[in-house]
Design a protein around this motif. Structure first.
Motif, PDB file in Angstrom:
ATOM      1  N   VAL A 160     -23.070 -36.973 -23.800  1.00 36.20           N
ATOM      2  CA  VAL A 160     -21.610 -37.012 -23.834  1.00 36.20           C
ATOM      3  C   VAL A 160     -21.118 -35.624 -24.193  1.00 36.20           C
ATOM      4  N   VAL A 161     -20.217 -35.099 -23.395  1.00 39.29           N
ATOM      5  CA  VAL A 161     -19.591 -33.810 -23.686  1.00 39.29           C
ATOM      6  C   VAL A 161     -18.147 -34.090 -24.080  1.00 39.29           C
ATOM      7  N   ILE A 162     -17.777 -33.707 -25.291  1.00 40.19           N
ATOM      8  CA  ILE A 162     -16.408 -33.889 -25.763  1.00 40.19           C
ATOM      9  C   ILE A 162     -15.643 -32.611 -25.481  1.00 40.19           C
ATOM     10  N   GLY A 163     -14.705 -32.686 -24.551  1.00 39.76           N
ATOM     11  CA  GLY A 163     -13.927 -31.516 -24.169  1.00 39.76           C
ATOM     12  C   GLY A 163     -14.012 -31.271 -22.684  1.00 39.76           C
ATOM     13  N   GLY A 164     -12.864 -31.347 -21.999  1.00 38.51           N
ATOM     14  CA  GLY A 164     -12.825 -31.165 -20.549  1.00 38.51           C
ATOM     15  C   GLY A 164     -12.281 -29.815 -20.141  1.00 38.51           C
ATOM     16  N   GLY A 165     -12.526 -28.794 -20.977  1.00 37.08           N
ATOM     17  CA  GLY A 165     -12.193 -27.433 -20.594  1.00 37.08           C
ATOM     18  C   GLY A 165     -13.334 -26.810 -19.822  1.00 37.08           C
ATOM     19  N   LEU A 166     -13.211 -25.491 -19.572  1.00 38.02           N
ATOM     20  CA  LEU A 166     -14.226 -24.796 -18.781  1.00 38.02           C
ATOM     21  C   LEU A 166     -15.609 -24.951 -19.395  1.00 38.02           C
ATOM     22  N   GLY A 168     -16.807 -27.131 -21.543  1.00 36.02           N
ATOM     23  CA  GLY A 168     -17.307 -28.498 -21.523  1.00 36.02           C
ATOM     24  C   GLY A 168     -17.795 -28.917 -20.151  1.00 36.02           C
ATOM     25  N   LEU A 169     -17.063 -28.536 -19.111  1.00 35.16           N
ATOM     26  CA  LEU A 169     -17.466 -28.908 -17.751  1.00 35.16           C
ATOM     27  C   LEU A 169     -18.733 -28.189 -17.331  1.00 35.16           C
ATOM     28  N   GLU A 170     -18.875 -26.928 -17.731  1.00 31.62           N
ATOM     29  CA  GLU A 170     -20.104 -26.204 -17.405  1.00 31.62           C
ATOM     30  C   GLU A 170     -21.295 -26.826 -18.130  1.00 31.62           C
ATOM     31  N   ALA A 171     -21.086 -27.230 -19.393  1.00 33.50           N
ATOM     32  CA  ALA A 171     -22.160 -27.891 -20.128  1.00 33.50           C
ATOM     33  C   ALA A 171     -22.537 -29.206 -19.459  1.00 33.50           C
ATOM     34  N   ALA A 172     -21.529 -29.972 -19.060  1.00 35.01           N
ATOM     35  CA  ALA A 172     -21.780 -31.262 -18.406  1.00 35.01           C
ATOM     36  C   ALA A 172     -22.543 -31.080 -17.106  1.00 35.01           C
ATOM     37  N   ASN A 173     -22.133 -30.098 -16.312  1.00 32.44           N
ATOM     38  CA  ASN A 173     -22.801 -29.849 -15.040  1.00 32.44           C
ATOM     39  C   ASN A 173     -24.252 -29.430 -15.256  1.00 32.44           C
ATOM     40  N   GLY A 174     -24.483 -28.557 -16.238  1.00 34.08           N
ATOM     41  CA  GLY A 174     -25.845 -28.114 -16.513  1.00 34.08           C
ATOM     42  C   GLY A 174     -26.743 -29.250 -16.960  1.00 34.08           C
ATOM     43  N   LEU A 175     -26.232 -30.121 -17.830  1.00 36.08           N
ATOM     44  CA  LEU A 175     -27.026 -31.251 -18.304  1.00 36.08           C
ATOM     45  C   LEU A 175     -27.295 -32.243 -17.175  1.00 36.08           C
ATOM     46  N   MET A 176     -26.317 -32.432 -16.292  1.00 34.83           N
ATOM     47  CA  MET A 176     -26.534 -33.324 -15.154  1.00 34.83           C
ATOM     48  C   MET A 176     -27.626 -32.766 -14.251  1.00 34.83           C
TER      49      MET A 176
END
Length: 822
Positions: A160-166, A168-176
């Motif tokens: 879970v990434v808390i935060g939909g800024g730049l 947070g989205l980069e972290a989410a994409n990397g983890l995916m």
């Protein structure tokens, strides 16, 4: 008497913070006053200066840590800089002008200074939630955070990434990309609300959802819940709902790191307060630069303003005293997980402004220009940002746009007074125009370096000018400048991209070593190729495992634990932890008996959802993990491999058997193709389609292999993709018989299996090697084509169905036994 004066002794300069802003200041200083100071640098991280912006590609496995280093160890020694990494400055005695530091071992060190620069950057903000101190709860700010996330991705499933800024989205994409199932939690109506308006924010969300990210918008997190081992296990919301979480990344903002400055008695207000010369208002011997500094009430978080500050500060440290930093008008040009975004100025608009809008959601393009009077005051671009720098120049210069208003939306190339007609954007730019906003590099500076130093590659330009070396959004423009300035082949072959951070070797080198030296186990590959990390990571282990089993079928040792979780469980894990089961239906055809068995299984195991898929199959959603083996057994149908990097579906129309338009029996052809190749693992998922006539009801034109029936036989298409970016398949050849369709398709698939890089779709494989190369191998070389088809058949012969031959397929049945808790 000797009237000559002795040379002035060097002053002592101490820099606290080894980040981008501080070291850029030193670079600028060394250009204009290389002999004025003895320089000492303290950095709390055990690394040289690196590009923090590029941590996201490292997380995603696209770059290594070595590749994002800006100034390596030798740079410091070459410039006689005393670098102390792993040392944290704990106190500064302003009266004695001495810095006190400690390392992790508790050792102490001091350094005297005549001038002191504080560049301590910022700290990530951690939400004060219950459970914030649990294991698996991280911020995302530095290399250590990135490595911790990479390690977690190799062991756990839900993030879970808390935060939909730049960030947070980069972290989410990397983890995916590391194989995790990721949910982004954001407290606002749309993503990146500081850089995008509502329309572009929603477009971004839709695009990211299509890639596999999940979102909880307007969600208010109430607590982080841990398990018995003290690790986070789920995120709870104020509405009572929750999501599973083995890893929680907080990316909700940053705060200037002013703790040291406050302990020194410096004036702090939203940062270390500085003047236009970057001097602290408390002590003129002490300067602050970067995210920790507050200038005219603003603490900047973007790279370009920080580098502007560094240039002014270097001017004053060099005792020239002519530079002034008066603040920055910022624009944001970003590439979020491959999607181009740009915004500048008052892009939201208000009651005093009007807007010109162009929106093409299907094409992934959105542009909004905000006008006040006859001036452009704001811009927001999604998908097409090529004119972002031009809009920013209009906005910054305050030029009247009344004479070009009717053409403004269509970009610089449509404006007659730019001299751009018939030429590319780079050729039309003036030498004074800025190309790289992050580093303040103009077109003239790039052209001069290219001509004076004889540069021919993008990497050389980056090294000498730093253009495109930070966020990378100006890369295309730099390449254009390089092309018309240097001439010829401006993009010489770049150095090989490493498979992951565990090795410097690329995909092809690993494949070649496995084939040439007949390596049969992951361990032997790691040992032979001197892997940096003895056990590898979640990126390299699945890739190496695939290269082994595709290069040496029936000889190489398959390691199920080196596959992603879906391939280990042989079903698709869903957002709630249950699984999706899709049995195979040959060519999309089924029987009443199969449908009855499916219905009975749904009732028996209380499966909540039954869905017809786009691939002409039936999906059972919500199956408990402990029920999987019995569900497979009771259904009695082969595995659909809907979870694997393998042949997924062969979509068909009813063809000549039933359709009055059909020219060929597409259903039977599809069934034959699927039965011949259904157990075939590949670098990525593979989809086929067979249409019985050129009306193409089975959508063969966007499949990895598409077969279309015509009066004389069949047409074969390859390299299509119906994913996020639709790629139309290339016409490959005409075939007369069903036997030829099988042979040519099988040969193409085997070539792709042997030469494709792991996670590379057929479209990208063909783009890399060239369609002519593939045609030469398959169409022009009959013996090779026959050999490839024979190799594929031999590899698939006896390949077990993982749903029924559990032992032969090395399925670990222990995973299906539910844990017993007290």
């Amino acid at each position: 008497m000797d009237m000559r004066t002795s040379p002035r002794p060097r002053m002592k300069l101490v820099l606290i913070g080894n980040g981008m802003a501080g070291v850029r200041t030193l670079e600028e200083l060394l250009k204009i006053a290389p002999d004025l100071y003895d320089i000492t640098v303290f950095g709390s991280e055990p690394h040289p200066n690196y590009n923090r912006i590029l941590l996201s590609p490292v997380l995603a496995g696209e770059q290594t840590l070595d590749e994002i280093v800006l100034n390596d160890w030798s740079w410091y020694s070459d410039h006689h800089i005393a670098l102390h990494t792993g040392w944290t400055v704990t106190a500064v005695d302003r009266i004695a002008r001495v810095v006190h530091a400690r390392n992790a071992q508790g050792e102490a060190m001091t350094a005297a200074y005549d001038r002191l620069v504080i560049a301590t950057g910022s700290n990530p903000f951690i939400l004060p939630l219950p459970g914030k101190d649990l294991q698996g709860v991280l911020a995302y700010r530095d290399i250590a955070d990135t490595q911790a996330m990479i390690d977690a991705a190799s062991q756990y499933t839900h993030a879970v990434v808390i935060g939909g800024g730049l960030l947070g989205l980069e972290a989410a994409n990397g983890l995916m990309k590391r194989g995790m199932q990721v949910t982004v939690v954001h407290g606002c109506d749309w993503l990146m609300e500081r850089q995008l308006d509502a329309v572009s924010g929603h477009l971004l969300q839709q695009s990211l959802e299509a890639r596999g990210l999940q979102f909880r918008m307007n969600a208010q997190t109430s607590a982080l819940i841990g398990n018995d081992q003290g690790r986070v296990s789920k995120v709870e919301f104020k509405d009572g709902s929750h999501v599973l979480a083995d890893l929680v990344v907080m990316a909700v903002g940053i705060r200037p790191n002013t703790q040291l400055a406050e302990s020194m008695g410096l004036h702090v207000n939203r940062g270390i307060v500085v003047s236009d010369t970057l001097q602290t208002v408390t002590d003129p011997r002490i300067y602050a630069v970067g995210e920790c500094a507050a200038h005219r009430g603003i603490a900047y978080g973007l790279v370009a303003p920080l580098f502007e500050q560094g240039k002014v500060l270097a001017n004053h440290l060099a005792e020239f005293g002519i530079g002034r930093y008066t603040g920055s008008l910022t624009s944001t040009k970003l590439k979020v997980t491959g999607i181009d975004l740009f915004s500048a100025g008052n892009f939201m608009g208000d009651e005093t402004t009007e807007e010109i809008v162009m929106s093409d959601p299907s094409g992934g393009i959105y542009k909004k220009l905000v006008i006040q009077g006859d001036k452009l005051v704001g811009a927001c671009l999604y998908g097409d940002t090529v004119d972002g720098s031009w809009y920013f120049k209009l906005l910054r210069d305050g030029r009247s746009i009344s004479d070009i208003r009717d053409k403004l939306m269509f970009g610089e190339s449509n404006i007659g007074d730019v001299g751009h007609q018939g030429h590319n954007k780079a050729a039309a730019m003036q030498d004074s125009d800025e190309v790289c906003g992050c580093n303040g590099v103009t077109k003239g500076a790039i052209c001069k370096s290219i001509k004076d130093k004889g540069l021919f590659t993008l990497e050389e330009v980056r090294k000498h000018t730093k253009a495109s070396a930070s966020c990378g959004s100006c890369t295309g423009l730099v390449e254009q400048i390089l092309m018309f300035t240097a001439g010829g082949d401006y993009s010489a072959t770049p150095k090989t991209k490493a498979l992951c951070g565990c090795t410097e070797h690329g995909h092809q080198a690993v494949r070649d070593a496995i084939v040439q030296h007949k390596l049969l186990t992951i361990g032997s590959v790691f040992k032979f190729m001197d892997w940096r990390t003895p056990n590898g990571c979640a990126s390299c282990r699945p890739a190496v495992n695939y290269y082994l089993i595709s290069s040496w079928p029936k000889e190489a040792q398959d390691d199920p634990q080196s596959r992603f979780i879906n391939e280990r469980s042989h079903a698709n894990i869903q957002k709630d932890g249950t699984y999706s089961v899709i049995p195979r239906m040959w060519g999309g055809e089924t029987t009443a008996a199969e449908l009855r068995r499916i219905a009975d299984v749904v009732d028996k195991y209380q499966i909540p959802t039954v869905k017809v898929t786009g691939g002409q199959r039936i999906d059972l959603l919500g199956v408990k993990k402990e029920d999987l083996v019995n569900v497979w057994k009771d259904i009695g149908m082969p595995s659909g491999h809907a979870y694997a990097k393998a042949l997924r579906t062969v979509k068909t129309c009813v063809g000549s058997e039933w359709c009055r338009m059909g020219t060929q029996d597409s259903t039977q052809m599809g069934k034959d193709l699927e039965k011949a190749m259904w157990r075939m693992y590949a670098p990525h998922k593979v989809k086929f389609a067979v249409s019985g006539c050129p009306r193409n009801c089975a959508e063969a034109g966007i499949k990895d292999v598409g077969i279309i029936g015509v009066d004389s036989g069949w047409e074969m298409y390859v390299g299509g993709n119906g994913g996020i970016k639709t790629d139309v398949a290339h016409f490959f050849t005409k075939l007369k018989t069903a036997e030829e369709v099988l042979e040519y398709t099988g040969a193409f698939m085997q070539l792709y299996r042997e030469e494709g890089w792991y996670l590379e779709r057929t479209v990208h494989y063909i783009n890399r090697v060239g369609l002519d190369y593939v045609k030469k191998k398959i169409l022009d070389d009959a013996p090779l084509r026959a050999a490839l088809w024979a190799k594929l058949q031999a590899a698939l012969d006896g390949e077990p169905d993982p749903w029924f031959a559990l032992q032969e397929a090395k399925v670990d049945t222990r995973q299906f036994t539910p844990l017993v808790t007290a």
